[in-house]
Write a protein that holds these residues in place. Structure first.
Motif, mmCIF file in Angstrom:
data_model
loop_
_atom_site.group_PDB
_atom_site.id
_atom_site.type_symbol
_atom_site.label_atom_id
_atom_site.label_comp_id
_atom_site.label_asym_id
_atom_site.label_seq_id
_atom_site.Cartn_x
_atom_site.Cartn_y
_atom_site.Cartn_z
ATOM 1 N N VAL A 175 4.136 -15.418 -29.163
ATOM 2 C CA VAL A 175 5.105 -16.093 -28.299
ATOM 3 C C VAL A 175 6.286 -15.176 -27.985
ATOM 4 N N GLU A 176 6.788 -14.512 -28.993
ATOM 5 C CA GLU A 176 7.932 -13.617 -28.776
ATOM 6 C C GLU A 176 7.572 -12.430 -27.886
ATOM 7 N N VAL A 178 2.809 -21.885 -9.069
ATOM 8 C CA VAL A 178 3.568 -20.862 -9.790
ATOM 9 C C VAL A 178 5.062 -21.072 -9.585
ATOM 10 N N ARG A 179 5.453 -21.426 -8.382
ATOM 11 C CA ARG A 179 6.879 -21.692 -8.106
ATOM 12 C C ARG A 179 7.371 -22.881 -8.926
ATOM 13 N N ARG A 180 6.539 -23.865 -9.089
ATOM 14 C CA ARG A 180 6.910 -25.029 -9.908
ATOM 15 C C ARG A 180 7.138 -24.596 -11.362
ATOM 16 N N VAL A 181 6.220 -23.785 -11.879
ATOM 17 C CA VAL A 181 6.354 -23.304 -13.257
ATOM 18 C C VAL A 181 7.622 -22.480 -13.410
ATOM 19 N N TYR A 182 7.883 -21.609 -12.449
ATOM 20 C CA TYR A 182 9.041 -20.724 -12.532
ATOM 21 C C TYR A 182 10.346 -21.519 -12.485
ATOM 22 N N ALA A 183 10.388 -22.518 -11.625
ATOM 23 C CA ALA A 183 11.590 -23.353 -11.537
ATOM 24 C C ALA A 183 11.855 -24.065 -12.857
ATOM 25 N N ALA A 184 10.787 -24.526 -13.513
ATOM 26 C CA ALA A 184 10.955 -25.195 -14.802
ATOM 27 C C ALA A 184 11.446 -24.221 -15.860
ATOM 28 N N MET A 185 10.905 -23.009 -15.862
ATOM 29 C CA MET A 185 11.380 -21.997 -16.812
ATOM 30 C C MET A 185 12.868 -21.717 -16.615
ATOM 31 N N ALA A 186 13.272 -21.538 -15.353
ATOM 32 C CA ALA A 186 14.662 -21.190 -15.049
ATOM 33 C C ALA A 186 15.632 -22.319 -15.358
ATOM 34 N N SER A 187 15.111 -23.542 -15.495
ATOM 35 C CA SER A 187 15.986 -24.690 -15.769
ATOM 36 C C SER A 187 16.227 -24.895 -17.263
ATOM 37 N N MET A 188 15.536 -24.139 -18.105
ATOM 38 C CA MET A 188 15.651 -24.337 -19.546
ATOM 39 C C MET A 188 17.028 -23.924 -20.062
ATOM 40 N N SER A 189 17.586 -24.736 -20.921
ATOM 41 C CA SER A 189 18.862 -24.428 -21.562
ATOM 42 C C SER A 189 18.592 -23.876 -22.959
ATOM 43 N N THR A 190 19.217 -22.752 -23.254
ATOM 44 C CA THR A 190 19.022 -22.127 -24.566
ATOM 45 C C THR A 190 20.228 -22.293 -25.477
ATOM 46 N N GLY A 191 21.300 -22.881 -24.956
ATOM 47 C CA GLY A 191 22.509 -23.012 -25.752
ATOM 48 C C GLY A 191 23.244 -21.705 -25.921
ATOM 49 N N ALA A 192 22.931 -20.709 -25.071
ATOM 50 C CA ALA A 192 23.578 -19.396 -25.170
ATOM 51 C C ALA A 192 25.019 -19.480 -24.730
ATOM 52 N N ALA A 193 25.867 -18.671 -25.316
ATOM 53 C CA ALA A 193 27.289 -18.656 -24.958
ATOM 54 C C ALA A 193 27.481 -18.087 -23.564
ATOM 55 N N ALA A 194 28.546 -18.503 -22.899
ATOM 56 C CA ALA A 194 28.850 -17.999 -21.562
ATOM 57 C C ALA A 194 29.018 -16.489 -21.609
ATOM 58 N N LEU A 240 12.223 -18.475 -21.518
ATOM 59 C CA LEU A 240 10.763 -18.474 -21.574
ATOM 60 C C LEU A 240 10.284 -19.058 -22.891
ATOM 61 N N LEU A 241 10.934 -18.696 -23.992
ATOM 62 C CA LEU A 241 10.504 -19.177 -25.293
ATOM 63 C C LEU A 241 10.735 -20.683 -25.430
#
Length: 454
Positions: free
Chosen positions: A24-25, A65-81, A100-101
């Motif tokens: 996965v990594e 593929v565009r649907r998958v990519y949009a979902a990936m880009a919408s993921m929140s990782t809790g990363a700092a600004a 992605l992970l």
């Protein structure tokens, strides 16, 4: 994993087994290396749409593929600004390693609650917005099409021949419509709560997403083998056969069968191969174990029934509550037992006092599905519903003319009861002769049960 990864990302990674975590990594880097676009500095930090298109080109349409990519880009990782994670649209930045992970964890190991925002975005909405049933249907058509491509192009057909089966594009639309029929929209639209409930109850959504991402991105997780979407098919005369089922309808019917029926499907009868003879039908399906019967009438309706036991000629009803009726066209539906009566299966021939033919559900003269012994005629009478299965009229007209009939055995053939009763001396006459030569008396010869065959 580096120290800069957020707690959210670390928690998601922990859902995978230790042996799975490197796979996965390492996917982010693997995708970058596999794409010819991985030459700029930017693609070393973010995953671009072209990279994903390159990876999934043989299993999914560009729209999927565009649907998958949009979902990936919408993921929140809790990363700092300021950490470099994409915060705008996918076109502005890209998909980070952490996104992605998180996406992989929520799709492959997530709950219905975690998958709902992904489906929301894939269907064209935002994570917290709403989508229409039509948008969900369009998403499902893309998803089912991708699954069919995976089965076809990745060698997962298990003996089935799509070129000798029904129209797959029509089957895709019908399967998407059937899955959408389980939606319960609120005020005409689907919010996250609606999607979550739907994903929880319609297991195919998660199964198909899992297969798309696992196969499309090459995420081979040994602890989670892909589910069998098609039953194995024993050698069939495909050169002479045009099966009434297509791949999507087969994908729909397979999970409806009781557990344990994993044996290869075997074609028992087809009007295309065996002609139009009710006696041939009876001879083909007797003592063959569970079977699936498919009918197409002259109006184009395709429907049938699952028989949980071998068909036997007798004037009484047979079978059990595992039997069901179904429709393939103009809609995909399954109708299971209501508990009102036990009129599951009926087969009779050559009697004057009882109806002669094959039936499932209802009662004499008003079967949910009936094929008359006068081959070519049948009926599906439900006023308004079949009492046994709750099914509506399945045929184009109540009294229909048969256009095509197929019967497939779907379980292991039962042992021949006559074979079980036979002595080894009957099986091997030479053994009997040898016994007589050496003077051995066959004491049990007169103690056998009488042969019950007429």
């Amino acid at each position: 994993m580096g120290n800069t990864d957020s707690v959210v990302v670390q928690q998601r990674l922990a859902r995978f087994r230790l042996e799975e975590q490197p796979v996965v990594e390492g996917l982010f880097e693997k995708l970058q290396q596999g794409s010819s676009s991985a030459t700029t500095g930017k693609t070393k930090t973010f995953l671009e749409l072209d990279t994903l298109k390159h990876a999934m080109a043989d299993v999914a349409s560009e729209q999927m593929v565009r649907r998958v990519y949009a979902a990936m880009a919408s993921m929140s990782t809790g990363a700092a600004a300021g950490s470099g994670e994409a915060t705008g649209t996918a076109a502005e930045a890209g998909v980070s390693h952490g996104q992605l992970l998180v996406f992989l964890a929520d799709v492959l190991r997530g709950t219905a609650e975690e998958r709902a925002p992904i489906v929301m975005v894939m269907a064209g909405g935002s994570q917290t917005g709403v989508v229409t049933c039509d948008q969900v249907s369009e998403f499902l058509q893309d998803l089912v099409t991708a699954v069919v491509q995976i089965l076809t192009r990745r060698g997962r057909l298990k003996g089935w021949e799509p070129d000798h089966m029904g129209d797959c594009s029509l089957g895709v639309k019908l399967l998407a419509e059937q899955m959408c029929s389980e939606l319960k929209p609120s005020d005409g639209v689907c919010n996250l709560s609606v999607l979550e409930d739907w994903i929880f109850h319609v297991s195919q959504v998660a199964v198909y997403l899992d297969l798309l991402i696992s196969e499309g991105l090459g995420v081979a997780l040994s602890s989670q083998p892909p589910p069998p979407l098609l039953p194995p098919c024993q050698v069939a005369p495909w050169g002479k056969l045009r099966c009434l089922l297509d791949l999507p309808s087969l994908m729909f019917l397979t999970p409806q069968l009781p557990e344990g029926l994993s044996s290869p499907w075997r074609l028992l009868f087809s009007t295309q191969l065996h002609g139009e003879s009710f006696s041939r039908v009876v001879g083909s399906c007797q003592r063959k174990g569970p079977s699936l019967l498919l009918v197409r009438d002259t109006k184009g309706h395709v429907f049938g029934g699952f028989a949980s036991q071998s068909w036997d000629i007798k004037p009484q009803f047979q079978g059990d509550s595992r039997c069901f009726l179904f429709s393939v066209f103009p809609s995909l539906r399954v109708y299971t037992c209501t508990g009102y009566n036990d009129h599951y299966m009926y087969l009779n021939q050559g009697q004057q006092t009882m109806p002669n033919g094959l039936g499932m559900g209802g009662q004499h003269g008003y079967f949910g599905l009936w094929l008359d012994s006068d081959f070519g005629r049948g009926h599906s009478r439900a006023r308004p519903r079949c009492t046994t299965y709750g099914s509506p009229q399945l045929s184009g007209e109540e009294d229909f003319i048969l256009d095509q009939l197929e019967i497939w055995a779907v379980g292991k053939p039962p042992q021949d009861p006559d074979q079980e009763k036979r002595s080894i001396l009957d099986v091997d006459p030479e053994a009997q002769a040898l016994m007589e030569i050496v003077g051995k008396t066959m004491h049990s010869q007169g103690l056998r049960e009488p042969d019950d065959q007429s």
